[in-house]
Write a protein that holds these residues in place. Structure first.
Motif, PDB file in Angstrom:
ATOM      1  N   LEU A  28       0.835  -1.197   0.000  1.00  0.00           N
ATOM      2  CA  LEU A  28       0.000   0.000   0.000  1.00  0.00           C
ATOM      3  C   LEU A  28       0.869   1.245   0.000  1.00  0.00           C
ATOM      4  O   LEU A  28       1.867   1.320   0.728  1.00  0.00           O
ATOM      5  CB  LEU A  28      -0.864  -0.005   1.283  1.00  0.00           C
ATOM      6  CG  LEU A  28      -1.510   1.318   1.686  1.00  0.00           C
ATOM      7  CD1 LEU A  28      -2.612   1.705   0.705  1.00  0.00           C
ATOM      8  CD2 LEU A  28      -2.087   1.217   3.095  1.00  0.00           C
ATOM      9  N   ALA A  29       0.485   2.232  -0.790  1.00  0.00           N
ATOM     10  CA  ALA A  29       1.170   3.534  -0.786  1.00  0.00           C
ATOM     11  C   ALA A  29       0.152   4.624  -1.065  1.00  0.00           C
ATOM     12  O   ALA A  29      -0.493   4.616  -2.116  1.00  0.00           O
ATOM     13  CB  ALA A  29       2.272   3.553  -1.844  1.00  0.00           C
ATOM     14  N   THR A  30       0.002   5.549  -0.136  1.00  0.00           N
ATOM     15  CA  THR A  30      -0.964   6.640  -0.367  1.00  0.00           C
ATOM     16  C   THR A  30      -0.284   7.919  -0.856  1.00  0.00           C
ATOM     17  O   THR A  30      -0.961   8.885  -1.161  1.00  0.00           O
ATOM     18  CB  THR A  30      -1.752   6.976   0.909  1.00  0.00           C
ATOM     19  OG1 THR A  30      -0.830   7.418   1.899  1.00  0.00           O
ATOM     20  CG2 THR A  30      -2.522   5.769   1.422  1.00  0.00           C
ATOM     21  N   ASN A  31       1.044   7.941  -0.862  1.00  0.00           N
ATOM     22  CA  ASN A  31       1.732   9.133  -1.387  1.00  0.00           C
ATOM     23  C   ASN A  31       3.038   8.703  -2.065  1.00  0.00           C
ATOM     24  O   ASN A  31       3.409   7.522  -2.024  1.00  0.00           O
ATOM     25  CB  ASN A  31       1.982  10.153  -0.267  1.00  0.00           C
ATOM     26  CG  ASN A  31       2.805   9.566   0.874  1.00  0.00           C
ATOM     27  OD1 ASN A  31       3.791   8.867   0.643  1.00  0.00           O
ATOM     28  ND2 ASN A  31       2.391   9.826   2.102  1.00  0.00           N
ATOM     29  N   TYR A  54       5.848   6.801   0.151  1.00  0.00           N
ATOM     30  CA  TYR A  54       5.584   5.383   0.377  1.00  0.00           C
ATOM     31  C   TYR A  54       5.606   4.620  -0.943  1.00  0.00           C
ATOM     32  O   TYR A  54       5.952   3.432  -0.981  1.00  0.00           O
ATOM     33  CB  TYR A  54       4.268   5.181   1.133  1.00  0.00           C
ATOM     34  CG  TYR A  54       4.423   5.435   2.615  1.00  0.00           C
ATOM     35  CD1 TYR A  54       4.930   4.449   3.467  1.00  0.00           C
ATOM     36  CD2 TYR A  54       4.106   6.669   3.182  1.00  0.00           C
ATOM     37  CE1 TYR A  54       5.102   4.680   4.819  1.00  0.00           C
ATOM     38  CE2 TYR A  54       4.272   6.915   4.536  1.00  0.00           C
ATOM     39  CZ  TYR A  54       4.769   5.920   5.356  1.00  0.00           C
ATOM     40  OH  TYR A  54       4.947   6.148   6.708  1.00  0.00           O
ATOM     41  N   VAL A  65      -5.810   6.104   6.086  1.00  0.00           N
ATOM     42  CA  VAL A  65      -4.840   5.157   5.532  1.00  0.00           C
ATOM     43  C   VAL A  65      -5.212   3.729   5.926  1.00  0.00           C
ATOM     44  O   VAL A  65      -5.135   2.791   5.131  1.00  0.00           O
ATOM     45  CB  VAL A  65      -3.407   5.494   6.010  1.00  0.00           C
ATOM     46  CG1 VAL A  65      -2.431   4.429   5.576  1.00  0.00           C
ATOM     47  CG2 VAL A  65      -2.961   6.846   5.470  1.00  0.00           C
ATOM     48  N   ASP A 121       4.020  -4.008   4.378  1.00  0.00           N
ATOM     49  CA  ASP A 121       4.152  -2.551   4.411  1.00  0.00           C
ATOM     50  C   ASP A 121       5.120  -2.085   3.324  1.00  0.00           C
ATOM     51  O   ASP A 121       6.075  -2.806   2.980  1.00  0.00           O
ATOM     52  CB  ASP A 121       4.749  -2.098   5.763  1.00  0.00           C
ATOM     53  CG  ASP A 121       3.692  -1.790   6.800  1.00  0.00           C
ATOM     54  OD1 ASP A 121       2.500  -2.052   6.545  1.00  0.00           O
ATOM     55  OD2 ASP A 121       4.085  -1.287   7.885  1.00  0.00           O
ATOM     56  N   ALA A 122       4.912  -0.847   2.882  1.00  0.00           N
ATOM     57  CA  ALA A 122       5.802  -0.286   1.869  1.00  0.00           C
ATOM     58  C   ALA A 122       7.194   0.013   2.437  1.00  0.00           C
ATOM     59  O   ALA A 122       8.130   0.286   1.673  1.00  0.00           O
ATOM     60  CB  ALA A 122       5.184   0.977   1.287  1.00  0.00           C
ATOM     61  N   ASP A 123       7.351  -0.025   3.752  1.00  0.00           N
ATOM     62  CA  ASP A 123       8.679   0.194   4.354  1.00  0.00           C
ATOM     63  C   ASP A 123       9.343  -1.131   4.727  1.00  0.00           C
ATOM     64  O   ASP A 123      10.163  -1.185   5.636  1.00  0.00           O
ATOM     65  CB  ASP A 123       8.582   1.134   5.574  1.00  0.00           C
ATOM     66  CG  ASP A 123       7.708   0.575   6.666  1.00  0.00           C
ATOM     67  OD1 ASP A 123       6.939  -0.375   6.409  1.00  0.00           O
ATOM     68  OD2 ASP A 123       7.775   1.080   7.811  1.00  0.00           O
ATOM     69  N   HIS A 134      12.090  -4.551   8.194  1.00  0.00           N
ATOM     70  CA  HIS A 134      10.981  -3.596   8.296  1.00  0.00           C
ATOM     71  C   HIS A 134      11.514  -2.305   8.915  1.00  0.00           C
ATOM     72  O   HIS A 134      11.940  -2.314  10.074  1.00  0.00           O
ATOM     73  CB  HIS A 134       9.882  -4.212   9.183  1.00  0.00           C
ATOM     74  CG  HIS A 134       8.649  -3.370   9.283  1.00  0.00           C
ATOM     75  ND1 HIS A 134       7.571  -3.735  10.062  1.00  0.00           N
ATOM     76  CD2 HIS A 134       8.296  -2.203   8.696  1.00  0.00           C
ATOM     77  CE1 HIS A 134       6.630  -2.811   9.959  1.00  0.00           C
ATOM     78  NE2 HIS A 134       7.046  -1.869   9.135  1.00  0.00           N
ATOM     79  N   LEU A 193      10.467   0.127  10.503  1.00  0.00           N
ATOM     80  CA  LEU A 193       9.364   0.607  11.338  1.00  0.00           C
ATOM     81  C   LEU A 193       9.749   1.891  12.070  1.00  0.00           C
ATOM     82  O   LEU A 193      10.906   2.073  12.413  1.00  0.00           O
ATOM     83  CB  LEU A 193       9.075  -0.536  12.325  1.00  0.00           C
ATOM     84  CG  LEU A 193       8.013  -0.529  13.376  1.00  0.00           C
ATOM     85  CD1 LEU A 193       7.643  -1.969  13.677  1.00  0.00           C
ATOM     86  CD2 LEU A 193       8.484   0.144  14.650  1.00  0.00           C
ATOM     87  N   GLY A 194       8.786   2.778  12.269  1.00  0.00           N
ATOM     88  CA  GLY A 194       9.047   3.983  13.047  1.00  0.00           C
ATOM     89  C   GLY A 194       9.131   5.224  12.193  1.00  0.00           C
ATOM     90  O   GLY A 194       8.848   5.205  11.002  1.00  0.00           O
ATOM     91  N   LYS A 214      12.156   6.730   7.883  1.00  0.00           N
ATOM     92  CA  LYS A 214      12.071   5.734   6.816  1.00  0.00           C
ATOM     93  C   LYS A 214      13.323   5.843   5.960  1.00  0.00           C
ATOM     94  O   LYS A 214      13.993   6.899   5.948  1.00  0.00           O
ATOM     95  CB  LYS A 214      10.829   6.013   5.965  1.00  0.00           C
ATOM     96  CG  LYS A 214       9.518   5.966   6.737  1.00  0.00           C
ATOM     97  CD  LYS A 214       9.312   4.649   7.454  1.00  0.00           C
ATOM     98  CE  LYS A 214       7.955   4.546   8.103  1.00  0.00           C
ATOM     99  NZ  LYS A 214       7.888   3.409   9.056  1.00  0.00           N
TER     100      LYS A 214
HETATM  101  N1  UDP Z   1       1.093   4.130   4.580  1.00  0.00           N
HETATM  102  C1  UDP Z   1       0.844   4.929   3.474  1.00  0.00           C
HETATM  103  N2  UDP Z   1       0.785   6.290   3.630  1.00  0.00           N
HETATM  104  C2  UDP Z   1       0.993   6.892   4.825  1.00  0.00           C
HETATM  105  C3  UDP Z   1       1.253   6.102   5.942  1.00  0.00           C
HETATM  106  C4  UDP Z   1       1.314   4.728   5.792  1.00  0.00           C
HETATM  107  O1  UDP Z   1       0.670   4.400   2.370  1.00  0.00           O
HETATM  108  O2  UDP Z   1       0.930   8.140   4.889  1.00  0.00           O
HETATM  109  C5  UDP Z   1       1.102   2.653   4.435  1.00  0.00           C
HETATM  110  C6  UDP Z   1       2.452   2.106   3.981  1.00  0.00           C
HETATM  111  O3  UDP Z   1       2.259   0.894   3.290  1.00  0.00           O
HETATM  112  C7  UDP Z   1       3.111   1.878   5.311  1.00  0.00           C
HETATM  113  C8  UDP Z   1       1.961   1.306   6.129  1.00  0.00           C
HETATM  114  O4  UDP Z   1       0.831   2.061   5.681  1.00  0.00           O
HETATM  115  O5  UDP Z   1       4.225   1.012   5.210  1.00  0.00           O
HETATM  116  C9  UDP Z   1       2.110   1.440   7.647  1.00  0.00           C
HETATM  117  O6  UDP Z   1       2.656   2.686   8.005  1.00  0.00           O
HETATM  118  P1  UDP Z   1       4.171   2.800   8.534  1.00  0.00           P
HETATM  119  O7  UDP Z   1       4.991   1.781   7.832  1.00  0.00           O
HETATM  120  O8  UDP Z   1       4.575   4.243   8.394  1.00  0.00           O
HETATM  121  O9  UDP Z   1       4.010   2.445  10.056  1.00  0.00           O
HETATM  122  P2  UDP Z   1       5.109   1.725  11.003  1.00  0.00           P
HETATM  123  O10 UDP Z   1       5.439   0.419  10.349  1.00  0.00           O
HETATM  124  O11 UDP Z   1       6.291   2.643  11.086  1.00  0.00           O
HETATM  125  O12 UDP Z   1       4.389   1.558  12.293  1.00  0.00           O
END
Ligand code: UDP
Ligand code: MN
Length: 261
Positions: A9-12, A15, A82, A102-104, A212, A214-215, A218
């Motif tokens: 998923l990517a909303t911007n 990502y 999101v 996740d995209a990250d 991942h 995470l946090g 990125k």
């Molecule tokens: N995501 C997105 N747009 C955003 C925030 C999140 O597309 O503005 C999606 C993306 O796939 C991202 C996932 O939602 O990897 C979860 O968010 P993130 O990875 O930032 O959270 P974390 O893993 O750091 O808790």
């Protein structure tokens, strides 16, 4: 047997860059599964075009415009935009089983074996291991489950404000019901674990299959110099996962940057 897919998923655009690296990393490790990207309407045309070259399907999901139960849920819980887009992955019913990533995240080896697992399989969250981390999970697309998830979302919201809170609330017996649904931590290794338990990372880290980021920070929050192959920017916390961050940037600069030009 119906097909199976990895879904992200990517909303911007930021990502989206992550999704491109993830997609490339899956292809480089010869996945036999389809690749699907759910994107928001804000993702720019150049990024959409690169995504379409890497992924088999790129689907624009506009919760605001959907006029359905997702839109209603959104009206009730506007902060969950999101998250509601992420839940959309349950509607991919032309696939029998999927793995959301996740995209990250980025894969370091072939992980097609995850499709032997059932819904909802995921790794423990490093911050609260009785919750699963929703950055990597196995699920079965189903309109029925999707409807129930939206209903859950509207009624209960998310205890952490994001998709992980909703999903842990909905699949609330994950911690105790079935150990086969606990994916090993190497399928969702977050950099947090590197500094919270360094000896374990030294012992098991080389087996990592998925990293991942995470946090807050990125990979795309840093700057990379392809000539010196050095990362710069706010590297204080990058120091905890320098080699993974470098792997991400090497893949990004060698395969994504040329495609974007
Ligand atoms: N995501 C997105 N747009 C955003 C925030 C999140 O597309 O503005 C999606 C993306 O796939 C991202 C996932 O939602 O990897 C979860 O968010 P993130 O990875 O930032 O959270 P974390 O893993 O750091 O808790
Ligand atoms: Mn993430």
């Amino acid at each position: 047997m119906a097909e199976q897919a990895f879904v992200t998923l990517a909303t911007n655009d930021n990502y989206a860059r992550g999704a491109m690296v993830l997609g490339k990393s899956l292809r480089n490790h010869d996945t036999s599964k389809k690749l699907v990207a759910l994107i928001g309407p804000e993702v720019s045309e150049p990024c959409q075009s690169v995504l379409r070259r890497i992924f088999d399907e790129v689907l624009v999901v506009d919760v605001l415009d959907s006029g359905d139960t997702a839109h209603l849920a959104m009206m009730k819980r506007p902060e969950l935009g999101v998250t509601l887009t992420k839940l959309h992955c349950w509607t991919l019913t032309h696939f029998s089983k999927c793995v959301f990533m996740d995209a990250d995240t980025m894969v370091l080896s072939n992980i097609d074996e995850l499709f032997d697992r059932e819904e909802l399989s995921a790794s423990p969250d490093p911050g609260w291991p009785d919750c699963f981390n929703s950055g990597v999970f196995v699920f079965r697309p189903s309109e029925e489950t999707y409807a129930k998830l939206l209903e859950y979302c509207s009624e209960h919201g998310s205890f952490d404000g994001g998709d992980q809170g909703v999903l842990n609330g909905f699949f609330s017996d994950w911690a105790t019901a079935d150990i086969s649904k606990h994916l090993p931590f190497i399928y969702n290794l977050s950099s947090v674990a590197i500094y919270t338990y360094l000896p374990a990372f030294k012992q098991f880290g080389q087996n990592a299959k998925v990293v991942h980021f995470l946090g807050k920070n990125k990979p795309w929050s840093y700057t990379y110099d392809p000539k010196s192959t050095q990362i710069s920017g706010n590297v204080s916390d990058a120091a905890a996962h320098p080699s993974f961050l470098l792997d991400w940037w090497k893949l990004y600069s060698s395969t994504v940057v040329p495609a974007l030009q």
